[in-house]
Design a protein around this motif. Sequence first.
Motif, PDB file in Angstrom:
ATOM      1  N   GLU A  17      80.923  48.631  35.478  1.00  0.00           N
ATOM      2  CA  GLU A  17      82.061  48.189  35.310  1.00  0.00           C
ATOM      3  C   GLU A  17      82.665  48.384  36.801  1.00  0.00           C
ATOM      4  OE1 GLU A  17      83.745  48.718  31.217  1.00  0.00           O
ATOM      5  OE2 GLU A  17      84.157  50.739  31.696  1.00  0.00           O
ATOM      6  N   ILE A  18      82.312  49.166  37.636  1.00  0.00           N
ATOM      7  CA  ILE A  18      82.814  49.629  38.908  1.00  0.00           C
ATOM      8  C   ILE A  18      83.017  48.743  39.598  1.00  0.00           C
ATOM      9  CG2 ILE A  18      83.626  51.191  40.561  1.00  0.00           C
ATOM     10  CD1 ILE A  18      82.772  52.937  38.449  1.00  0.00           C
ATOM     11  N   THR A  22      87.382  49.063  42.677  1.00  0.00           N
ATOM     12  CA  THR A  22      87.569  49.978  42.417  1.00  0.00           C
ATOM     13  C   THR A  22      86.860  50.911  42.815  1.00  0.00           C
ATOM     14  OG1 THR A  22      87.931  49.071  40.637  1.00  0.00           O
ATOM     15  CG2 THR A  22      87.838  51.336  40.033  1.00  0.00           C
ATOM     16  N   ARG A 173      86.318  52.944  30.929  1.00  0.00           N
ATOM     17  CA  ARG A 173      87.590  51.644  31.656  1.00  0.00           C
ATOM     18  C   ARG A 173      88.962  51.778  31.916  1.00  0.00           C
ATOM     19  NH1 ARG A 173      86.831  45.861  29.476  1.00  0.00           N
ATOM     20  NH2 ARG A 173      85.330  46.263  30.954  1.00  0.00           N
ATOM     21  N   ALA A 174      89.274  53.383  31.300  1.00  0.00           N
ATOM     22  CA  ALA A 174      90.777  54.265  31.340  1.00  0.00           C
ATOM     23  C   ALA A 174      90.314  54.713  32.208  1.00  0.00           C
ATOM     24  CB  ALA A 174      91.047  54.176  29.619  1.00  0.00           C
ATOM     25  N   THR A 176      88.806  54.931  34.990  1.00  0.00           N
ATOM     26  CA  THR A 176      88.699  54.691  36.354  1.00  0.00           C
ATOM     27  C   THR A 176      89.840  54.371  36.844  1.00  0.00           C
ATOM     28  OG1 THR A 176      87.575  52.684  35.283  1.00  0.00           O
ATOM     29  CG2 THR A 176      86.014  54.328  36.146  1.00  0.00           C
ATOM     30  N   TYR A 177      90.940  53.471  35.931  1.00  0.00           N
ATOM     31  CA  TYR A 177      91.973  52.175  36.082  1.00  0.00           C
ATOM     32  C   TYR A 177      92.672  53.953  36.314  1.00  0.00           C
ATOM     33  CZ  TYR A 177      90.397  48.008  34.839  1.00  0.00           C
ATOM     34  OH  TYR A 177      89.295  46.614  34.437  1.00  0.00           O
ATOM     35  N   SER A 180      92.245  55.515  39.896  1.00  0.00           N
ATOM     36  CA  SER A 180      92.215  53.733  40.826  1.00  0.00           C
ATOM     37  C   SER A 180      93.702  53.836  40.988  1.00  0.00           C
ATOM     38  CB  SER A 180      91.552  52.481  40.326  1.00  0.00           C
ATOM     39  OG  SER A 180      90.318  52.817  40.194  1.00  0.00           O
ATOM     40  N   ALA A 181      94.258  54.209  39.876  1.00  0.00           N
ATOM     41  CA  ALA A 181      96.192  54.020  40.385  1.00  0.00           C
ATOM     42  C   ALA A 181      96.640  55.339  40.613  1.00  0.00           C
ATOM     43  CB  ALA A 181      96.376  53.382  38.588  1.00  0.00           C
TER      44      ALA A 181
END
Length: 520
Positions: A17-18, A22, A173-174, A176-177, A180-181
């Motif tokens: 999912e990356i 990202t 997912r959280a 990686t987000y 990224s953030a």
Amino acid sequence: MKRPGLFLRESTGLVREIGPWTALLMNTAFIAFQSGFILLVSSMFNFPLGNPLMAIVISALLFLPLTILLNRVGITYYRTASDYIFITRNLHPSVGFATMFMFVIDQMFFNAVLISLGLITGLAPAMIAIGLSNNAPYLISLGNSLMSNPLMIFIMGSMIFAIIVLINIASSRAGTYLASAISLFGIITFALTIILFYVYAPQIINAVNTAAPNILSQAVSVSRELPSNGVIMDTIYLIPYLAYVFPFVNFILSVGGEVRRGNAVPIAIFGTYAISTAFLILSVWVTVSSLGINKLNGLFAIYYGLASGVSWPSSLPPPYPQALLIMALRNPVLQWLIAIGSFTWYVNVVSVLVIQIARYILALSFDRVLPSVLAYVSPRTHTPIIAHVTDLVITLVIMYLYNFSIVPLLSATMDVSTLVTILMYFMVITITAIVLGIRTGTMRTAVLGIYMTALFAWIAYEEVMNPMAYLFVPSINTYIIGFFAALFVIGITIYYAVRLYRLKRESIDINMLFKEIPPE
């Protein structure tokens, strides 16, 4: 009961999912050009006649072949821990396991110390600057505590680290987000800092002169007395500082099993390299041209206590660029934005290291060398939960030992860890490239490996021969390097012990497992 077969691997449970952007942000967080900038500008006084801009350009060219090599590894092995797969399948399983076993623990040390440094050299000086600028004694006191109180550093650092790990446990997912953030926020605040430093250069000089009227003239005098090797050699000796930045485009390799196929890996690797090079050149140029290299070198020499007869005034924060800028600003929103941003310049690395460490632990157990329980991936959150918990516990223990100086030798762990990474991680990858190139007749790969191995050997030699200039503590270098060398030997021992155990108990030779590239 059915005896286990030779190949028992199933899918890791990780999800692709990356995407490209990202991947780029996470890889840029890992290279940490912001903290590399702080390292360079605060260390130039060791080689005062060196040209830092030329050193950056030369370093970017010197390390570019490594970037090409790592990109090849990433697009060849779309697997979790691609670099580990590259070494174990092309050099030797025991060497690959030992390398990553050492590297994982090295990165745990790095995480523990990095959060502490983020507080000590990022957030705390900025808070002191805000306090001095706004006549707020409580902020000055709080900033000084963050720089010197081990209990406060440990409590705040452990809370931040635990939150990052728990978010990653809750959702892949959280995680990686989040990384990224933090990376994006760090890039934006760094760009803002550089722009404002350029715009407010006269006000910065005025603010410093007002707070400490004689310090800049003293800094110039001190700078002129600093020992030098001449312009050319001083510039060359600045290059090893850039080894703390340019080689580290390898994060994306650790999560290769979660990266979408296509152009995500090249975008992450080459994009990170380009962004870091551009920002380093721009930021160093702005800082040096705005403040003056003699003033900058002299200020840091005084701050670190290397100037006889001159002490650092209490009316000034440490001379890190973001702190000096805050002294000149009068907008509290901008002041706090830069203060928080300067902390994320360190935490951005932690946010991706948490992911990287867990993926390496998963990979080592996926090949049945470490206990299989460490390879458990939750089908709901798609995260290696046990691996994350293991990282959390060990890192907090290291952070406690480091901050309270229970093991004084740990004071140099962060500094020596980069040298260890060069000797026991990057050089193993480049040696693998040599072996692979010779075995397959691909001379381009072999030559690339030979060149990079020689470059890393030179950097390691310079850092060992001139430890004080490159942040080391000479009296304990041997102990720290010896510790990580022992971890490498322990890794070799574990591999062969597990191989013998599985041969006797399960009639499985794990050497055979490494003949296959594991499924995704």
